[in-house]
Design an enzyme around this catalytic site. Structure first.
Site: not given
Ligand code: ATP
Ligand code: MG
Length: 559
Positions: A35, A262, A272
């Site tokens: 995202e 994760r 983020k």
């Molecule tokens: P954040 O909370 O940091 O925004 P998110 O999962 O909402 O993390 P996205 O941009 O939706 O962030 O993530 C893109 C991809 O990266 C998704 O498939 C998510 O599952 C993966 N991802 C995000 N954080 C991690 C992590 N700490 N370890 C492994 N994969 C991750």
């Molecule tokens: Mg997210």
């Protein structure tokens, strides 16, 4: 079992099993779906390496898909940064896709669902809807609007789309089952009204799809075979399948969602949203502040793509969440930099060393090897003269036998130069040492092959010639948080655990060849650590960032 199958991780096992069943190799397709609401962090690196790594392994396409369904938090700046980071890690995507490119298709499908009785417009407030959700053990309550006529639903949905209804007036919900054991199946919201401009679609849309509705359908549109996401989406899998089943036709290839754990890194936060807070509160300077666990921060800190990929690959994918110690990431950086970073000398806490028997006004240029790990790195010339700087902590007036550095009446070697012997010290009124006086053995030059040069002395010090040294700003970075898991401490905000010493700035004195170093260049300051030239650096005022010390200094503190 064939070679190489021994160490399959569970994700690869899923793919192999599918290939054994009815999947063809040509069916395989993956995606990385960030995202664009912030910069990518080291957790994302795991997901990038997983998806693009599978692409490389199976020679299958991988799309970079922006999950841009929330115009409130998303920006073009983030899209650009994400592309830069994935590219920098060395991966190539097949297509650059955006959920927003599918807004019309998603809308058309939603209209179909309304016509088929699978969706309805609910005109309750979000609070009322939440109250009716029930609990895991108690069924929810059906909305009074659940049985609106198709005509009324179509009319209202169109008005929502055109922005003719207030933002909080209505939502579109899937009509599933208010008593489903999985609460996500209790008539989930598909669309909300948001009269906000979107970074790509501008003001075209007044309604925006929710994650669950957009994500699976995007996978379906792109014909992704395996949609890998983190474990918190496990309960969403049922809904993911339900939504796809509503738009697919018999015989269509349907993507499948699978989950992995994760990855969390110690002494930092990987979210983020929270990283944005650090930027907004001014705790760090920017998203690419070298203390940030963002990919851009790590890059600016001096990490190589190789180090990050090695880190992600070595921790692999798992089914259970855990906390990876940041020392493992640092270890990967040292391993990679050891091979590529030229060795140079720099003194960060100088004290003057005067060689009393070295002729005044004389200088010589000594040969120094650039990297003992890499013969092809060659050598360079460094200037030597009567007055040098050495590290203050490398001298003690009186020291015990275990101190293998400079002391009075004892010999040490100056790296790439001569053997010297401590003779005397000069102090100011307060008793601080201002100069150390020593003598050198002119026959002991490194590499000269003389008997004297081969003499064994304990301890070798780095140094720079006072007259030739260039001054540089040295940014000594350390962990951003003192606590292992700063956002998991009960009743305390992670802001409480900021390491007050996460950045110390000193003036360093460096060998003169470094005046030509360019932003991004990486070096090892011998005996100190790995450093990289910052983007703030100029010819007049070079700036170096400490990537990592040569040894893990935190391990010492712990034990
Ligand atoms: P954040 O909370 O940091 O925004 P998110 O999962 O909402 O993390 P996205 O941009 O939706 O962030 O993530 C893109 C991809 O990266 C998704 O498939 C998510 O599952 C993966 N991802 C995000 N954080 C991690 C992590 N700490 N370890 C492994 N994969 C991750
Ligand atoms: Mg997210």
């Amino acid at each position: 079992m064939a070679e190489g199958k021994k160490s399959l991780n569970f994700i690869e096992q899923i793919i192999e099993e599918d290939l054994q069943k009815d999947y063809k190799k040509e069916n395989l397709k993956f995606r990385f779906p960030p995202e664009p609401n912030g910069y990518l962090h080291i957790g994302h690196a795991s997901s990038i390496c997983l998806n693009f790594g599978l692409g490389e392994k199976y020679n299958a396409p991988v799309n970079l898909r922006f999950d841009d369904t929330n115009p409130i938090k998303e920006e073009q700046e983030y899209v650009d940064a994400i592309k830069r980071d994935v590219e920098w890690l060395g991966f190539k995507w097949e297509k650059e896709c955006y959920a927003s490119d599918y807004f019309q298709q998603l809308y058309d499908w939603a209209v179909e669902m309304i016509k088929n009785g699978d969706a309805y417009v609910d005109s309750q407030t979000s609070e009322e809807i939440a109250e009716q959700k029930g609990t895991p053990t108690q069924p929810g309550t059906e909305s009074p609007y659940r049985n609106r006529s198709v005509e009324e639903n179509l009319d209202l949905f169109e008005k929502m789309k055109n922005g003719e209804t207030p933002e909080k007036g209505h939502v579109l919900r899937a009509k599933i089952d208010m008593s489903a054991p999985n609460m996500l199946m209790r008539d989930p919201v598909m669309y909300r009204c948001l009269h906000k401009s979107h970074h790509r679609t501008g003001n075209d849309w007044k309604i925006y799809p929710m994650y669950d509705w957009a994500h699976g359908e995007s996978d379906f549109i792109e014909q992704v075979s395996h949609s890998f996401c983190t474990l918190e989406f496990l309960p969403h899998r049922e809904l993911y399948n339900w939504f796809i089943s509503k738009v697919s036709k018999p015989g269509d290839f349907e993507p499948k969602q699978r989950e992995f754990a994760r990855r969390n890194l110690s002494h930092t936060i990987v979210s983020k949203r929270k990283l944005l807070q650090l930027v907004e509160k001014g705790i760090v300077d920017s998203w690419d502040d070298p203390r940030m666990p963002t990919i851009s921060g790590l890059r600016r800190r001096g990490y190589t793509p190789g180090a990050i990929r090695k880190f992600a690959d070595s921790i692999g994918v798992g089914k259970r969440e855990n906390l990876i110690d940041v020392s493992h990431l640092e270890f990967c950086a040292r391993e990679d930099l050891n091979k590529v970073a030229p060795r140079v000398m720099g003194v960060l806490d100088p004290v003057k060393l005067v060689i009393t028997n070295y002729p005044e006004g004389e200088e010589e240029w000594l040969e120094a090897e650039n990297n003992p790990e890499d013969e092809s790195a060659g050598s360079r010339k460094i200037p030597f003269s009567r007055e040098l700087y050495i590290e203050r902590e490398d001298f003690k007036e009186s020291a015990n036998r275990k101190f293998f550095r400079l002391t009075l009446n004892k010999e040490v070697r100056l790296k790439n130069a001569y053997i010297i012997k401590g003779e005397d010290v000069v102090k100011d009124e307060d008793g601080n040492i201002t100069e150390i006086h020593c003598t050198y053995d002119p026959k002991s030059k490194s590499g000269s092959g003389t008997e004297e040069s081969l003499r064994k002395v304990k301890g070798t010090l780095h140094w720079v010639s006072v007259k030739h040294a260039i001054e540089a700003e040295i940014r000594l970075y350390d962990r951003l948080f003192t606590e292992e898991a700063p956002d998991a401490v009960k009743d305390k905000d992670y802001i409480n655990f900021i390491n007050p010493e996460s950045l110390k700035t000193v003036t360093g004195y460096l060998e003169p060849g470094l005046k030509d170093a360019k932003p991004g260049d990486k070096v090892q300051f011998q005996r100190i650590g790995y450093f990289c030239v910052d983007r703030d650096s100029t010819h007049e005022k070079p700036v170096f960032n400490r990537t990592v010390t040569l040894r893990d200094s935190w391990a010492k503190i712990k034990s």
